[in-house]
Motif scaffolding. Structure first.
Motif, short mmCIF file in Angstrom:
data_model
loop_
_atom_site.label_atom_id
_atom_site.label_comp_id
_atom_site.label_asym_id
_atom_site.label_seq_id
_atom_site.Cartn_x
_atom_site.Cartn_y
_atom_site.Cartn_z
N UNK A 24 -78.20 0.29 -78.72
CA UNK A 24 -77.43 -0.09 -79.91
C UNK A 24 -76.08 -0.31 -79.23
N UNK A 25 -75.92 -0.83 -78.27
CA UNK A 25 -74.46 -1.39 -77.56
C UNK A 25 -73.47 -0.51 -77.96
N UNK A 29 -73.11 -2.86 -83.48
CA UNK A 29 -74.04 -3.85 -83.50
C UNK A 29 -75.31 -3.77 -84.30
N UNK A 30 -75.66 -2.47 -84.48
CA UNK A 30 -76.75 -1.82 -85.34
C UNK A 30 -76.58 -1.59 -86.66
N UNK A 32 -76.01 -3.50 -89.28
CA UNK A 32 -76.53 -4.13 -90.55
C UNK A 32 -78.01 -3.54 -90.84
N UNK A 33 -78.27 -2.92 -89.70
CA UNK A 33 -79.97 -2.53 -89.92
C UNK A 33 -80.15 -0.78 -90.05
N UNK A 274 -86.43 0.08 -86.64
CA UNK A 274 -85.03 0.36 -86.92
C UNK A 274 -84.89 1.53 -87.78
#
Lengths: 303, 272
Positions: A24-25, A29-30, A32-33, A274
């Motif tokens: 997840x970077x 970045x994640x 939103x989910x 996710x």
């Protein structure tokens, strides 16, 4: 919903469910989910002293029940991470962040640790001593118990109030020896395991799919191997083990606790599903006693 | 890079409304539009989980949005392997999981004369731009679409010979005989273009970049690649660019899929 918080070294995490490094970077970045604040935390992409461009594409290749990756530790480097990414995390104190780091030499590990030592916004460091996708040193470090102990010690001495996790490779006969070395060096937890080394070929070209040939294999297929390595670590050390490898369902996660893990990380399955980490949190929180009773009980050295 | 659209992706479980064959290799998958699915921009995509009884198909597949109405999201899918074949078998009433809309879209350029050049399944976002959002087909937006042969054209179900659309086939079985970039050069000869859009095979888009260089006009290309997260996190879907910033690589999912094509290292792009 019961209390499923856990203690790893000097740090308390709200629950034992994390997202694995590289998935997840740098964390945001994640968002939103995934509601990151509901997790025990996220482990960032691995940070190195200097920026890394990463490997030549292609970098990802689907296999039955999993995938091969050859990202090659592409990252923004320590300076940009500390100046740009870490300050963002300070604005999200609700998200537990373990920063994954890798280095080529002991001296670099000292520099990384000293740079992180006075920082806020993160819970600890996970040392990536086991990436199969870079030249030379990283994977070899993780195969050398003396080096693992030394690196654990020089980093832990510099971040006494943070949690230090050592991520170990499954590409080794005796993972217990490496885990024990990390424990002796003062690590707070063993993160087991990184990807398995794998390769695939393109039938049309007759060549490996990836420019570097070998790559890292992950996904549901590696679950029993990861459970085995966690089981071996649990017999070798008394510090907590963070189980990683192939978790695709709530039941998969439960099995890691049976093998002796104190916490788990969801990796590759996040791409497919996710919502999985939050569902695991919910399932564990419904019955906190189950987790507490199982963790380590069935995998103690006496077992 | 293309038009910036902030990431507001959500995970959805949507019912399949219909799934019909468009041509020899293409099919049109219509999904019920979730109520809170934000209006996508042309060039954005959704990341679709392949229905599978086990974990056989592990990675999601990215598809550009071909159309999005109040009620439906339409995707055009080309059969290339077992994953797309599994999607072809999805039936009305089945549920598919996806998230989106994702990525950078084609820029909205109301005053410009745009020539959009599509090949194969690459028609999808260019169709969406011309027919729906911002929807100015025939008014400064000319859509050229090429395929190997008439059987591979899938525009027929909606828009054959509609104003602003021109077709080309390599074998001359329909429309202009020759490739679509040759058609573009001929069309622009008659009426100049200010901007080129492209989406299709790498070889085609590379030829469009040569045309853009010759005409000295901007070119926006939509790329595809195998993806992991589709959120810019995993760095799996990168392509080489002339940009720096620590790495020459940019992600197709997040920095693209629509790029200012002049920044791409065309000679190093994979040729699928």
């Amino acid at each position: 919903m019961g209390d499923i918080s856990i203690q790893i070294g000097p740090v308390r995490f709200k629950n034992p469910v994390f997202i694995a490094s590289g998935i997840c970077g740098y964390a945001e970045e994640y968002s939103p989910l995934v509601n990151l604040s509901r997790l025990g935390g996220v482990v960032t992409k691995t940070i190195t002293m200097l920026p890394r461009a990463g490997n030549l594409p292609p970098r990802i290749h689907e296999m039955p029940h999993g995938m091969l990756n050859s990202i090659g530790l592409e990252n923004v480097g320590l300076d940009r991470y500390v100046n740009e990414k870490l300050p963002q995390l300070n604005q999200r104190p609700d998200v537990g962040v373990m920063v994954s780091v890798a280095a080529e030499t002991e001296d670099e590990f000292i520099k990384l640790a000293e740079r992180f030592a006075p920082m806020d916004g993160y819970a600890g460091l996970e040392l990536n001593l086991s990436c199969p996708n870079v030249k030379g040193e990283a994977l070899d470090q993780g195969r050398n118990p003396q080096l693992v102990e030394k690196i654990s010690r020089i980093v832990k001495e510099r971040i006494p109030k943070k949690s230090l996790w050592i991520k170990v490779t499954p590409n080794i006969t005796d993972v217990g020896t490496v885990a024990r070395a990390a424990e002796q060096g003062g690590a707070d937890a063993i993160a087991a395991v990184n990807t398995l080394v794998g390769i695939d070929f393109d039938l049309e070209t007759g060549k490996p799919v990836f420019a570097r040939g070998s790559a890292g294999y992950s996904g549901p297929a590696i679950l029993p191997i990861a459970l085995q390595k966690v089981w071996e670590c649990a017999k070798a050390v008394s510090i907590p083990i963070v189980g990683i490898g192939g978790i695709a369902t709530i039941d998969d996660a439960r099995k890691f606790f049976l093998a002796g893990a104190t916490a788990i990380q969801v990796g590759t399955s996040l791409y497919n599903d996710p919502g999985l980490p939050e569902r695991i949190v919910d399932a564990l929180a419904e019955n906190p006693e189950w987790m507490r009773a199982r963790a380590r009980a069935s995998a103690s050295p006496a077992a | 890079m293309g038009e910036f659209v902030p990431a507001r992706a959500h995970e959805y479980h949507a019912r399949v409304l219909s799934n019909v064959r468009l041509s020899r290799r293409y099919f049109l998958l219509r999904l019920e539009r979730p109520r809170d699915f934000i209006d996508p921009a042309a060039g954005q995509f959704v990341h679709v989980a392949v229905p599978t009884p086990d974990d056989r198909f592990f990675l999601r597949r990215p598809f550009s949005i071909h159309d999005c109405t109040r009620d439906a999201i339409e995707l055009v899918i080309v059969e290339v392997g077992p994953g797309s074949q599994a999607l072809r078998r999805a039936r009305e009433g089945d549920t598919l999981h996806f998230y989106g809309p994702l990525g950078h879209a084609y820029p909205v350029l109301p005053e410009k004369r745009i020539v959009a050049i599509g090949g194969g399944v690459g028609l999808a976002p260019l169709y969406f731009y011309g027919f729906r959002a911002p929807g100015k087909l025939g008014e400064g937006y000319r859509l050229l679409y090429g395929a190997r042969t008439r059987e591979d054209l899938f525009l027929e179900h909606v828009a054959l010979e509609r104003t602003g659309v021109s077709l080309a086939t390599d074998d001359g079985s329909y429309g202009f005989k020759g490739n679509v970039v040759q058609l573009a050069a001929a069309v622009i000869e008659e009426e100049p273009a200010d901007v080129l859009f492209s989406c299709g095979p790498t070889v085609m888009m590379k030829a469009v970049q040569k045309l853009a260089d010759r005409l000295a006009i901007p070119h926006y290309a939509s790329l595809e690649n195998r993806m992991g997260c589709a959120l810019g996190a995993c760095r799996a879907c990168v392509v080489p660019t002339k940009l720096d910033g620590g790495s020459p690589y940019r992600t197709v999912c997040h920095d693209g899929p629509v790029f200012d094509a002049s920044v791409l290292q065309w000679d190093e792009l994979p040729v699928p």
